[in-house]
Design a protein around this motif. Structure first.
Motif, short mmCIF file in Angstrom:
data_model
loop_
_atom_site.label_atom_id
_atom_site.label_comp_id
_atom_site.label_asym_id
_atom_site.label_seq_id
_atom_site.Cartn_x
_atom_site.Cartn_y
_atom_site.Cartn_z
N UNK A 1 0.81 -1.22 0.00
CA UNK A 1 0.00 0.00 0.00
C UNK A 1 0.84 1.27 0.00
N UNK A 2 2.13 1.16 0.27
CA UNK A 2 2.99 2.34 0.30
C UNK A 2 3.19 2.87 -1.12
N UNK B 1 10.72 2.31 0.94
CA UNK B 1 11.73 1.33 1.33
C UNK B 1 11.08 0.32 2.26
N UNK B 2 11.21 -0.96 1.93
CA UNK B 2 10.69 -2.04 2.78
C UNK B 2 11.87 -2.83 3.32
N UNK C 1 8.10 -11.28 0.43
CA UNK C 1 8.20 -9.83 0.57
C UNK C 1 9.10 -9.17 -0.48
N UNK C 2 10.21 -9.79 -0.88
CA UNK C 2 10.97 -9.17 -1.96
C UNK C 2 10.15 -9.10 -3.25
N UNK C 3 9.36 -10.13 -3.51
CA UNK C 3 8.54 -10.12 -4.71
C UNK C 3 7.44 -9.07 -4.62
N UNK D 1 6.99 -5.74 -7.15
CA UNK D 1 5.80 -5.44 -7.92
C UNK D 1 5.14 -4.11 -7.52
N UNK D 2 5.44 -3.65 -6.31
CA UNK D 2 4.91 -2.36 -5.85
C UNK D 2 5.89 -1.22 -6.12
N UNK D 3 6.98 -1.51 -6.79
CA UNK D 3 8.00 -0.52 -7.14
C UNK D 3 8.65 0.10 -5.90
N UNK D 4 9.00 -0.77 -4.94
CA UNK D 4 9.68 -0.36 -3.72
C UNK D 4 11.12 -0.86 -3.73
N UNK D 5 11.91 -0.26 -2.89
CA UNK D 5 13.24 -0.78 -2.61
C UNK D 5 13.07 -1.81 -1.50
#
Length: 108
Positions: free
Chosen positions: A67-68, A73-74, A88-90, A94-98
């Motif tokens: 949702x971020x 950054x996760x 979680x990496x996947x 897909x959410x365009x996060x680091x």
């Protein structure tokens, strides 16, 4: 930046989460422990949408990183449970996060 730490109340949490909080706050971050899972989903989503950094031990709550906003950054704190999980990496990809993962087994 706004930092959300997804706290756990069980053996899957780290022992030094107050030190983690202090480090972020000393650098000017708005830090909060999350979450009231009894809140309505809209409130939970809005909270994550405003986060710049999401971190916490491996667990179901971490999936809310989706949702971020893009570019967030996760950080998954790897513990003894599900150490080899790639969920979680996947999700972050897909959410365009680091995405970063750290071995925290010596801190549990």
């Amino acid at each position: 930046p706004k930092v959300i730490y997804i706290a756990r109340g069980d053996t899957r949490d780290v022992n030094n989460r107050n030190e983690i909080e202090a480090q972020f706050k000393s650098r000017g971050a708005k830090f909060e422990f999350c979450c009231d899972w009894g809140a309505d989903i809209g409130t939970i989503i809005a909270n994550f949408q405003s986060a710049d950094i999401i971190l916490g031990p491996h667990g179901a709550g971490l999936i809310h990183l989706i949702y971020a906003a893009a570019g967030a950054v996760a950080v998954e704190m790897k513990i003894n449970y599900a150490f080899d999980s790639v969920v979680y990496p996947q999700a972050a990809k897909h959410a365009d996060h680091y995405f970063y993962a750290f071995d925290m087994r010596s801190y549990t």
